[in-house]
Design an enzyme around this catalytic site. Structure first.
Site, mmCIF file in Angstrom:
data_model
loop_
_atom_site.group_PDB
_atom_site.id
_atom_site.type_symbol
_atom_site.label_atom_id
_atom_site.label_comp_id
_atom_site.label_asym_id
_atom_site.label_seq_id
_atom_site.Cartn_x
_atom_site.Cartn_y
_atom_site.Cartn_z
ATOM 1 N N CYS A 61 0.897 -1.175 0.000
ATOM 2 C CA CYS A 61 0.000 0.000 0.000
ATOM 3 C C CYS A 61 0.924 1.210 0.000
ATOM 4 O O CYS A 61 1.168 1.821 1.036
ATOM 5 C CB CYS A 61 -0.886 -0.021 1.242
ATOM 6 S SG CYS A 61 -2.115 -1.331 1.209
ATOM 7 N N ALA A 62 1.433 1.557 -1.147
ATOM 8 C CA ALA A 62 2.667 2.343 -1.203
ATOM 9 C C ALA A 62 2.502 3.849 -1.377
ATOM 10 O O ALA A 62 3.406 4.603 -1.016
ATOM 11 C CB ALA A 62 3.529 1.815 -2.346
ATOM 12 N N ALA A 63 1.401 4.276 -1.961
ATOM 13 C CA ALA A 63 1.310 5.688 -2.355
ATOM 14 C C ALA A 63 1.124 6.588 -1.130
ATOM 15 O O ALA A 63 0.430 6.194 -0.202
ATOM 16 C CB ALA A 63 0.136 5.871 -3.319
ATOM 17 N N CYS A 106 -0.943 4.263 10.932
ATOM 18 C CA CYS A 106 -0.739 5.531 11.638
ATOM 19 C C CYS A 106 -1.923 5.771 12.576
ATOM 20 O O CYS A 106 -2.489 6.851 12.603
ATOM 21 C CB CYS A 106 -0.529 6.699 10.670
ATOM 22 S SG CYS A 106 -1.893 6.981 9.538
ATOM 23 N N ASP A 144 -0.240 0.051 -5.322
ATOM 24 C CA ASP A 144 -1.345 0.788 -4.693
ATOM 25 C C ASP A 144 -2.546 0.704 -5.628
ATOM 26 O O ASP A 144 -2.377 0.628 -6.847
ATOM 27 C CB ASP A 144 -0.975 2.253 -4.453
ATOM 28 C CG ASP A 144 -1.811 2.889 -3.345
ATOM 29 O OD1 ASP A 144 -1.309 3.038 -2.213
ATOM 30 O OD2 ASP A 144 -2.996 3.217 -3.616
ATOM 31 N N GLY A 186 4.402 7.099 -1.414
ATOM 32 C CA GLY A 186 5.755 6.596 -1.601
ATOM 33 C C GLY A 186 6.769 6.987 -0.549
ATOM 34 O O GLY A 186 7.968 6.749 -0.738
HETATM 35 C C1 LIG Z 1 -1.409 4.695 4.739
HETATM 36 S S1 LIG Z 1 -1.518 4.965 3.042
HETATM 37 C C2 LIG Z 1 0.068 4.477 2.501
HETATM 38 C C3 LIG Z 1 1.147 5.495 2.734
HETATM 39 C C4 LIG Z 1 2.477 5.096 2.110
HETATM 40 N N1 LIG Z 1 2.915 3.788 2.552
HETATM 41 C C5 LIG Z 1 3.577 6.095 2.378
HETATM 42 O O1 LIG Z 1 4.378 5.896 3.296
HETATM 43 O O2 LIG Z 1 3.650 7.084 1.645
HETATM 44 C C6 LIG Z 1 -2.509 3.618 2.534
HETATM 45 C C7 LIG Z 1 -2.597 3.402 1.042
HETATM 46 O O3 LIG Z 1 -3.262 2.179 0.849
HETATM 47 C C8 LIG Z 1 -3.914 2.239 -0.400
HETATM 48 N N2 LIG Z 1 -4.873 1.114 -0.439
HETATM 49 C C9 LIG Z 1 -6.034 0.972 0.234
HETATM 50 N N3 LIG Z 1 -6.595 -0.223 -0.022
HETATM 51 C C10 LIG Z 1 -5.766 -0.864 -0.877
HETATM 52 C C11 LIG Z 1 -5.800 -2.131 -1.530
HETATM 53 N N4 LIG Z 1 -6.802 -2.984 -1.328
HETATM 54 N N5 LIG Z 1 -4.784 -2.454 -2.335
HETATM 55 C C12 LIG Z 1 -3.759 -1.600 -2.568
HETATM 56 N N6 LIG Z 1 -3.695 -0.370 -1.986
HETATM 57 C C13 LIG Z 1 -4.675 -0.023 -1.155
HETATM 58 C C14 LIG Z 1 -4.492 3.632 -0.443
HETATM 59 O O4 LIG Z 1 -4.730 4.040 -1.770
HETATM 60 C C15 LIG Z 1 -3.381 4.436 0.237
HETATM 61 O O5 LIG Z 1 -2.542 5.012 -0.723
#
Ligand SMILES: C[S@@+](CC[C@H](N)C(=O)[O-])C[C@H]1O[C@@H](n2cnc3c(N)ncnc32)[C@H](O)[C@@H]1O
Length: 463
Positions: free
Chosen positions: A287-289, A412, A311, A291
């Protein structure tokens, strides 16, 4: 839920003419517009950005508009408490335009150390007149003055003078620190409810992570000092530093364009370190975005290996690519996908990754200070859905890890249902997996975000 643009237009207050506007009206007008938009469903940061684009403000005016808008949004419950105590009509039944204007005036009276009470009242009255509410200007004047009278004398706390506070501890905590009732109830079960609640309303720190492949912490500190910026190294984080004082547009600071550093909270930096990736490894950031952690992982492996940043949001994932390019990281590959379906969509990834990071979507209760409107959006029902998704993500990623490989689960939030309780249930169902380490950080005023992280190990080969 995305804001309804039609709703936003219909609530917009008429704008004042900058040529004739009294001193200090422009930032307050802008903050009022933001409150109106957020009241109609807009996200606070997007609403503020849009208003600042339409009516650019610089320096002190920009800082004041930001403080008033975010502050009044955070303090919505306490400000409503004041409206209920002083007005003839309860806050919830006030026309939104009037309610948010009164919030703006009350916020200045109760919280601002820089704005004289007379300026808080006169600018609010003027905004009422210019905003097509001339008839209500005496109401604004009367109510704000009544608040001023109740606050006369040494009244350090913003609830002093409000009258009797609720007798039940959660109601009292929620009103004083402006938390929704359900969150105040939840916080009462935590070790230090008062500390948590106060931290939600304090400015958060602005931490940076130095990119050791492009610069060094000493060099970045030196460049900042030469530009007159005050910054300090963060203990326990070899590449972490914190910036003191807000510095306007961050992208204009020395070294940003050259990829010498990026913004990342100290608690988030600790998550990448817990995964401890090694050069040459294959790493999945599920769940990278946008980034923050993918780029950290790539820096930690010296850009030698593969970091797969997945993501489900294409738009947010694009920012991973932009950030990786600025930081000069070639080991990051992006993939738009639902991480719960990766094992089916990419069968070649089964048992393929040395390490996996699951920075799961969560309630964000550890970052409420950063997101002024977040506490009014999240609900217990939404958290229930998130817990199910978090568990599904964990189960779905298990088969992608090599036998004996390591996975960090992080959020978080400080809500144990999304953290330790979820992990306990997961480990109960997968006894061959082990939890090697876990920690919960609480948000601290001027310190890091609230974050949870657990380091898990998959069953060893042959188990
Ligand atoms: C906490 S944020 C990630 C922050 C990121 N790791 C960073 O450090 O910049 C959670 C992310 O999970 C993604 N997300 C939610 N459900 C998901 C799924 N089923 N598969 C992939 N990504 C998912 C969201 O789009 C969001 O970008």
């Amino acid at each position: 839920m995305p804001p309804d643009p039609a709703a936003l237009q219909s609530v917009a207050a008429p704008e004042s003419n900058p040529e004739t506007a009294p001193v200090g009206l422009a930032p307050r007008q802008l903050a009022w517009q933001v409150l109106l938009a957020v009241g109609a469903g807009a996200y606070a940061d997007l609403a503020l950005e849009r208003e600042l684009q339409r009516h650019p403000l610089e320096g002190a005016d920009r800082a004041l508009a930001t403080e008033l808008a975010y502050g009044a949004i955070r303090q919505r419950r306490l400000l409503d408490g004041w409206l209920d105590a002083l007005g003839k009509v309860p806050a919830a039944r006030q026309p939104p335009k009037l309610r948010w204007l009164l919030h703006l005036g009350l916020y200045q009276l109760l919280f601002s150390t820089r704005v004289p009470a007379s300026a808080a009242v006169s600018t609010s009255v003027e905004l009422a007149k210019q905003g097509g509410m001339g008839r209500l200007a005496p109401v604004v004047n009367g109510l704000l003055r009544a608040c001023g009278r109740r606050r006369a004398g040494a009244k350090p706390e913003p609830w002093d003078g409000l009258g009797p506070l609720p007798a039940d501890p959660a109601g009292c905590l929620g009103l004083r620190h402006s938390l929704p009732a359900w969150l105040a109830e939840l916080a009462m079960q935590w070790p230090e409810p008062e500390f948590f609640a106060a931290a939600c309303n304090q400015p958060s720190a602005l931490d940076l992570r130095v990119n050791p492949l492009r610069s060094s912490r000493a060099a970045v500190l030196e460049a900042f000092a030469a530009a007159g910026l005050e910054a300090a190294p963060l203990p326990d984080l070899a590449n972490g530093l914190t910036l003191h004082g807000r510095s306007g547009e961050l992208r204009a600071l020395p070294g940003y364009g050259e990829g010498h550093w990026c913004v990342q909270d100290r608690s988030a930096q600790a998550v990448g370190l817990l995964l401890d990736p090694q050069p040459g490894e294959r790493i999945l950031d599920a769940c990278a975005a946008p980034g923050g952690k993918s780029t950290h992982l790539a820096e930690l492996i010296g850009d030698q290996g593969e970091v797969w940043a997945v993501d489900r949001s294409e738009g947010r994932l694009r920012r991973v690519g932009v950030n990786a390019a600025r930081l000069g990281l070639g080991s990051i590959h992006t993939l738009v996908a639902d991480a719960t379906e990766l094992a089916a969509e990419k069968p070649e990834w089964r048992g393929w990754f040395d390490r996996i990071l699951l920075d799961a979507p969560c309630s964000g209760l550890g970052t409420l200070a950063r997101h002024a409107d977040a506490r009014w959006r999240i609900t217990p029902a939404l958290i229930g859905e998130l817990v199910l998704l978090q568990r599904r993500l964990l189960e779905a990623l298990m088969p992608l890890l090599k036998p004996g490989g390591q996975l960090v689960y992080a959020t978080c939030t400080v809500n144990s249902a999304e953290n330790s309780q979820l992990l306990q249930a997961f480990l109960g169902d997968h006894p061959a997996w082990r939890c090697l380490q876990q920690w919960q950080r609480w948000p601290a005023p001027g310190g890091g975000d609230g974050f949870y992280a657990a380091l898990l190990q998959a069953a060893p080969p042959g188990a």
